[in-house]
Design an enzyme around this catalytic site. Structure first.
Site, PDB file in Angstrom:
ATOM      1  CG  ASN A 194      -2.318   0.572   0.873  1.00 14.42           C
ATOM      2  OD1 ASN A 194      -2.411   1.628   0.249  1.00 14.42           O
ATOM      3  ND2 ASN A 194      -3.377  -0.107   1.305  1.00 14.42           N
ATOM      4  CG  ASP A 249      21.714   1.563   3.009  1.00 13.63           C
ATOM      5  OD1 ASP A 249      22.141   2.348   2.145  1.00 13.63           O
ATOM      6  OD2 ASP A 249      20.978   1.914   3.941  1.00 13.63           O
ATOM      7  CG  HIS A 284      22.639   5.733  11.746  1.00 16.71           C
ATOM      8  ND1 HIS A 284      23.472   6.024  10.691  1.00 16.71           N
ATOM      9  CD2 HIS A 284      21.372   5.807  11.266  1.00 16.71           C
ATOM     10  CE1 HIS A 284      22.739   6.276   9.615  1.00 16.71           C
ATOM     11  NE2 HIS A 284      21.464   6.148   9.934  1.00 16.71           N
ATOM     12  CB  SER A 288      -1.282   1.032   9.041  1.00 13.21           C
ATOM     13  OG  SER A 288      -2.211   0.650   8.073  1.00 13.21           O
ATOM     14  CB  ALA A 334      -1.576  -1.079  12.985  1.00 19.68           C
ATOM     15  NE  ARG A 355       8.305  -7.982  25.070  1.00 17.40           N
ATOM     16  CZ  ARG A 355       8.421  -6.698  25.393  1.00 17.40           C
ATOM     17  NH1 ARG A 355       7.454  -5.855  25.076  1.00 17.40           N
ATOM     18  NH2 ARG A 355       9.492  -6.260  26.023  1.00 17.40           N
ATOM     19  NE  ARG A 364      -4.862 -14.441  18.419  1.00 10.11           N
ATOM     20  CZ  ARG A 364      -5.263 -15.018  17.287  1.00 10.11           C
ATOM     21  NH1 ARG A 364      -4.940 -16.284  17.030  1.00 10.11           N
ATOM     22  NH2 ARG A 364      -5.975 -14.345  16.395  1.00 10.11           N
TER      23      ARG A 364
END
Length: 204
Positions: free
Chosen positions: A88, A96, A118, A145, A163, A183, A186
């Site tokens: 989307n 990189d 970084h 999203s 999301a 994390r 389930r």
């Protein structure tokens, strides 16, 4: 920069070690900036041109690919996408090094896949010092999203990323995972064949 020096930089990048903008400048010809700009300004009904641009931008791209503009990529040429992909709007590839996406993957709006981070100490960020590790997204994954997938992460087959998640560690197959940091909440089971989400049945 000599070929030997370039090979040394490539070796350090491959090991996930710190390198700088100047050291990696020889890779600039692999950036597909102009083609990405052109894709993002191609009329939506010009499907043939969009397809030809995707083939020119990405390292490899499968069949039946849908990628809604605008999208952004540091290189583009380090991205590899399988069949039946849906991406989307506002998908960002910080590629990189390789980002490998399997078949049947769905990615919601404003997701970032970044292979690069970084160093914490500011003195090591001189000349945009950075490190890069590949990302792998296996078949049938769905990413919600505004999720961010960080360097070195692998998301296993069929998993769902909620999301707004920040995925800093690899996620096993067939798992629902979300949060900051992301994390596993389930497993995905056959019960999910009959529900829209946990504890909620499809309307019939």
């Amino acid at each position: 920069m000599t070929h030997a020096q370039e090979d040394d930089v490539r070796a350090r990048i491959a090991k996930g070690l710190v390198y700088t903008e100047s050291e990696a400048a020889f890779q600039a010809p692999r950036r597909r900036t102009r083609q990405i700009f052109e894709y993002n300004h191609t009329p939506p009904d010009d499907t043939e041109k969009r397809r030809s641009l995707l083939l020119a931008i990405f390292g490899s791209v499968g069949e039946r690919t849908v990628l809604l503009p605008p999208f952004h990529a540091g290189f583009g040429s380090n991205v590899h996408i399988g069949d039946d992909f849906f991406g989307n709007v506002n998908l960002t590839f910080v590629d990189d090094v390789d980002i490998r996406i399997g078949d049947g993957v769905m990615i919601a709006p404003s997701v970032t896949l970044t292979t690069t981070g970084h160093p914490v100490h500011p003195s090591r960020r001189a000349d945009f010092g950075r490190f890069s590790e590949p990302i792998v997204i296996e078949d049938k994954v769905w990413i919600g999203s505004n999720a961010v997938v960080l360097p070195g992460v692998r998301i296993g087959y069929g998993s769902v990323i909620g999301a707004g998640s920040v995925v800093s560690r690899s996620i096993p197959p067939m798992s629902v995972a979300f949060g900051t940091p992301c994390r596993v909440v389930r497993p995905i089971t056959d019960e999910d064949l009959h529900t829209r989400s946990a504890g909620q049945e499809f309307w019939s």
